[in-house]
Design a protein around this motif. Sequence first.
Motif, PDB file in Angstrom:
ATOM      1  N   MET A   1       0.835  -1.202   0.000  1.00  0.00           N
ATOM      2  CA  MET A   1       0.000   0.000   0.000  1.00  0.00           C
ATOM      3  C   MET A   1       0.874   1.259   0.000  1.00  0.00           C
ATOM      4  O   MET A   1       0.577   2.217  -0.709  1.00  0.00           O
ATOM      5  N   ARG A   2       1.959   1.263   0.778  1.00  0.00           N
ATOM      6  CA  ARG A   2       2.872   2.414   0.779  1.00  0.00           C
ATOM      7  C   ARG A   2       3.534   2.571  -0.593  1.00  0.00           C
ATOM      8  O   ARG A   2       3.634   3.679  -1.112  1.00  0.00           O
ATOM      9  N   ARG A   3       3.987   1.466  -1.175  1.00  0.00           N
ATOM     10  CA  ARG A   3       4.647   1.509  -2.483  1.00  0.00           C
ATOM     11  C   ARG A   3       3.716   2.094  -3.545  1.00  0.00           C
ATOM     12  O   ARG A   3       4.143   2.851  -4.412  1.00  0.00           O
ATOM     13  N   GLU A   4       2.444   1.750  -3.468  1.00  0.00           N
ATOM     14  CA  GLU A   4       1.468   2.218  -4.463  1.00  0.00           C
ATOM     15  C   GLU A   4       0.760   3.503  -4.038  1.00  0.00           C
ATOM     16  O   GLU A   4      -0.066   4.023  -4.770  1.00  0.00           O
ATOM     17  N   ARG A   5       1.065   3.987  -2.837  1.00  0.00           N
ATOM     18  CA  ARG A   5       0.466   5.208  -2.281  1.00  0.00           C
ATOM     19  C   ARG A   5      -1.057   5.108  -2.212  1.00  0.00           C
ATOM     20  O   ARG A   5      -1.785   6.006  -2.633  1.00  0.00           O
ATOM     21  N   VAL A   6      -1.520   4.001  -1.664  1.00  0.00           N
ATOM     22  CA  VAL A   6      -2.946   3.775  -1.460  1.00  0.00           C
ATOM     23  C   VAL A   6      -3.172   3.676   0.043  1.00  0.00           C
ATOM     24  O   VAL A   6      -2.475   2.931   0.737  1.00  0.00           O
ATOM     25  N   CYS A   7      -4.129   4.421   0.562  1.00  0.00           N
ATOM     26  CA  CYS A   7      -4.378   4.403   2.006  1.00  0.00           C
ATOM     27  C   CYS A   7      -5.487   3.401   2.357  1.00  0.00           C
ATOM     28  O   CYS A   7      -6.250   2.956   1.491  1.00  0.00           O
ATOM     29  N   LYS A   8      -5.549   3.094   3.617  1.00  0.00           N
ATOM     30  CA  LYS A   8      -6.521   2.122   4.130  1.00  0.00           C
ATOM     31  C   LYS A   8      -7.955   2.544   3.790  1.00  0.00           C
ATOM     32  O   LYS A   8      -8.776   1.709   3.413  1.00  0.00           O
ATOM     33  N   GLN A   9      -8.239   3.845   3.885  1.00  0.00           N
ATOM     34  CA  GLN A   9      -9.589   4.331   3.605  1.00  0.00           C
ATOM     35  C   GLN A   9     -10.002   4.065   2.158  1.00  0.00           C
ATOM     36  O   GLN A   9     -11.170   3.784   1.887  1.00  0.00           O
ATOM     37  N   GLU A  10      -9.058   4.126   1.232  1.00  0.00           N
ATOM     38  CA  GLU A  10      -9.378   3.852  -0.172  1.00  0.00           C
ATOM     39  C   GLU A  10      -9.709   2.382  -0.381  1.00  0.00           C
ATOM     40  O   GLU A  10     -10.615   2.041  -1.144  1.00  0.00           O
ATOM     41  N   VAL A  11      -8.988   1.510   0.304  1.00  0.00           N
ATOM     42  CA  VAL A  11      -9.273   0.078   0.216  1.00  0.00           C
ATOM     43  C   VAL A  11     -10.639  -0.220   0.834  1.00  0.00           C
ATOM     44  O   VAL A  11     -11.454  -0.937   0.244  1.00  0.00           O
TER      45      VAL A  11
END
Length: 180
Positions: free
Chosen positions: A117-127
Amino acid sequence: MWESFLVDEWHQVVEAMIAAALLYAFVILSVRVSGKRSTSQMNNFDWVVTVAIGSLMASGILLQDVSLFESMAAIGTLLGLQFLLTWVILRWEAMEELVRADPRLLFHDGEFLWSAMRRERVCKQEVLSAIRANGMRDLEEVQSVILETNASLSVLPRPKEEDEPGRRALQDVHGISVDS
């Protein structure tokens, strides 16, 4: 006074309308000839072409120093380059590896994969938002969440017992083995 505030020259308005109609027809025809992928968002390159076409259309419609033919030539060149790139990718695996992003696993079997998630810059809220958008209320209902090559999030429900062996759709996802 207000007329000059709203419109400098009426002939420019008419020229913009004519240019818009001609460029619109040209883009529709060009996209029809070059294929559906021209306006898709299957990957980053498709997205770039779609945005660039919009910008080139605006330039051809509104800017006096950009001719209609220049805009059409630039749009045609972009669509031609996109066609050529996808043609090469389909025939040369090394090029595909060079330009195509792999899907990446972000959530699996109840766990957020924080490093991915950090590598792709996606946060928990988006998932979590993607999970809710797929009608799921509980993380236990979810087997996997995958960031696809077009930047969309796919949410795979936990399989039923009888569905368990079929995992082939996951074979190209970075971060998962097909037999897991």
